[in-house]
Design an enzyme around this catalytic site. Structure first.
Site, PDB file in Angstrom:
ATOM      1  N   ASP A   1       6.913  -0.177  -4.270  1.00 14.95           N
ATOM      2  CA  ASP A   1       5.738  -0.489  -3.450  1.00 14.95           C
ATOM      3  C   ASP A   1       5.394   0.696  -2.543  1.00 14.95           C
ATOM      4  O   ASP A   1       6.214   1.124  -1.734  1.00 14.95           O
ATOM      5  CB  ASP A   1       6.052  -1.714  -2.588  1.00 14.95           C
ATOM      6  CG  ASP A   1       4.854  -2.153  -1.764  1.00 14.95           C
ATOM      7  OD1 ASP A   1       4.092  -2.997  -2.249  1.00 14.95           O
ATOM      8  OD2 ASP A   1       4.680  -1.627  -0.634  1.00 14.95           O
TER       9      ASP A   1
ATOM     10  N   LYS B   1      -1.884   0.547  -2.239  1.00 12.43           N
ATOM     11  CA  LYS B   1      -2.824  -0.236  -1.433  1.00 12.43           C
ATOM     12  C   LYS B   1      -3.987   0.624  -0.967  1.00 12.43           C
ATOM     13  O   LYS B   1      -3.811   1.811  -0.661  1.00 12.43           O
ATOM     14  CB  LYS B   1      -2.100  -0.825  -0.205  1.00 12.43           C
ATOM     15  CG  LYS B   1      -0.794  -1.508  -0.562  1.00 12.43           C
ATOM     16  CD  LYS B   1      -0.096  -2.140   0.634  1.00 12.43           C
ATOM     17  CE  LYS B   1       1.339  -2.505   0.268  1.00 12.43           C
ATOM     18  NZ  LYS B   1       2.301  -1.401   0.419  1.00 12.43           N
TER      19      LYS B   1
ATOM     20  N   TYR C   1       0.811   5.430   3.436  1.00 15.71           N
ATOM     21  CA  TYR C   1       2.198   5.909   3.587  1.00 15.71           C
ATOM     22  C   TYR C   1       2.296   7.407   3.308  1.00 15.71           C
ATOM     23  O   TYR C   1       3.287   8.029   3.621  1.00 15.71           O
ATOM     24  CB  TYR C   1       3.160   5.176   2.631  1.00 15.71           C
ATOM     25  CG  TYR C   1       3.257   3.687   2.763  1.00 15.71           C
ATOM     26  CD1 TYR C   1       2.657   2.996   3.811  1.00 15.71           C
ATOM     27  CD2 TYR C   1       3.966   2.932   1.818  1.00 15.71           C
ATOM     28  CE1 TYR C   1       2.741   1.620   3.900  1.00 15.71           C
ATOM     29  CE2 TYR C   1       4.065   1.554   1.917  1.00 15.71           C
ATOM     30  CZ  TYR C   1       3.433   0.904   2.946  1.00 15.71           C
ATOM     31  OH  TYR C   1       3.527  -0.464   3.024  1.00 15.71           O
TER      32      TYR C   1
ATOM     33  N   HIS D   1      -5.204  -3.413   1.866  1.00 22.04           N
ATOM     34  CA  HIS D   1      -4.073  -3.311   2.802  1.00 22.04           C
ATOM     35  C   HIS D   1      -4.192  -4.248   4.013  1.00 22.04           C
ATOM     36  O   HIS D   1      -3.222  -4.877   4.418  1.00 22.04           O
ATOM     37  CB  HIS D   1      -3.925  -1.853   3.267  1.00 22.04           C
ATOM     38  CG  HIS D   1      -2.531  -1.507   3.653  1.00 22.04           C
ATOM     39  ND1 HIS D   1      -1.957  -0.282   3.418  1.00 22.04           N
ATOM     40  CD2 HIS D   1      -1.569  -2.234   4.276  1.00 22.04           C
ATOM     41  CE1 HIS D   1      -0.705  -0.277   3.851  1.00 22.04           C
ATOM     42  NE2 HIS D   1      -0.454  -1.438   4.388  1.00 22.04           N
TER      43      HIS D   1
END
Ligand code: A2P
Length: 283
Positions: A48, A78, A53, A111
């Site tokens: 994931d 996401k 990120y 998200h």
């Protein structure tokens, strides 16, 4: 769930491995690359990540370098809040795929429901976003689409506008922050709930509250918490960049928590949540 390779069946007929490897805060470069590769070596088949990120490149490279058949690995990323909207979703998806360097994506999530500055018309924004995701899904670029951090009223809106129903809602969830009503709602709709921060970012696992269970099951508090997620039919996404803890978090399939122990964990006193509120467009 009896093994790391067990899968949940999603409402679109596809399957998803019951434990995922979280990469939030794993830094792009050697840290995220090594952690993802280590997870794949350990046997995780579900990774994931997210555009925000900023580690999609390293995650994608580890997936490739693992030499594991692509079809065997389930990859999620996401869409970031600033990219919500029809055209911007398509562009953001293409950019994510370029960074991941993958031919298709297993799961794409919105998200957060509300992007910064869109508090009053978030539903317009989310409708356009979902339409773009449905198109990407219909064209075969994405196999499944879903949500993250959506509360019940946000999901109700998706149902009003969707042609393809969401398969997943990924939310903050850990002992002390059970999200009972939202979980019940999702499970009733056959939406699988994924737990982010399943260990409350490690805040809860040193609590003596778990000592008796640690002794009884000869498992760490982290393993007991992760098992609690599985036995609630949740899909936990523990994050670690440490090889021993990566292995430990996958070693949760050889024991079963009793009903009373499940209840005891569910009754863990309120543990501070991250504070990110899905009803506020704060990012
Ligand atoms: P590290 O990456 O150094 O292992 P969450 O998944 O709830 O967000 O928690 C992630 C945090 O918990 C990270 O700081 C991670 O640190 C730590 N962590 C992950 N697994 C374990 C474990 N089995 N025992 C202790 N700490 C853990």
């Amino acid at each position: 769930m009896r093994s790391l390779n067990d899968k949940y069946l999603m409402n679109n007929g596809q399957q998803i491995p019951c434990l995922g490897f979280g990469t939030y805060l794993a830094r792009n470069g050697i840290e995220a690359y090594n952690a993802t590769l280590e997870a794949l070596k350990t046997g995780y088949r579900h990774i994931d990540t997210a555009a925000i990120y900023k580690n999609e490149e390293s995650v994608g490279k580890a997936v490739k370098d693992s030499k594991i058949n692509r079809e065997e690995i389930f990859v999620t990323t996401k869409l970031w809040n600033a990219d919500q909207g029809y055209l911007s979703t398509i562009d953001a998806f293409k950019a994510s795929m370029k960074r991941l360097n993958l031919e298709y994506l297993d799961l794409y999530l919105i998200h957060w429901p509300i992007a910064k500055g869109r508090d009053n018309d978030w539903y317009v924004n989310v409708s356009e976003t979902w339409k773009a995701m449905e198109e990407l899904c219909s064209k075969g670029f994405i196999r499944s689409i879903g949500l993250s951090n959506f509360n019940i009223h946000h999901i109700e809106h998706i149902y009003r506008v969707c042609e393809i129903a969401p398969v997943i809602n990924q939310i903050e969830l850990h002992p002390g922050y059970n999200q009972k009503d939202l979980v019940e709602y999702c499970q009733d709709k056959q939406i699988i709930v994924e737990s982010w921060s399943p260990l409350a970012q490690s805040r809860i696992i040193n609590d003596p509250y778990f000592d008796t269970l640690v002794e009884k099951y000869s498992k760490s508090a982290a393993q007991i918490c992760l098992r609690w997620h599985l036995q609630r039919n949740l899909l936990p996404l523990p994050k670690s960049v440490n090889p021993e803890r990566i292995a430990q978090n996958a070693d949760i399939f050889d024991f079963e928590l009793g009903t009373e122990d499940m209840l005891y964990i569910s009754n863990y006193p309120y543990a501070k949540w991250s504070g990110f509120d899905p009803d506020k467009g704060m990012f």
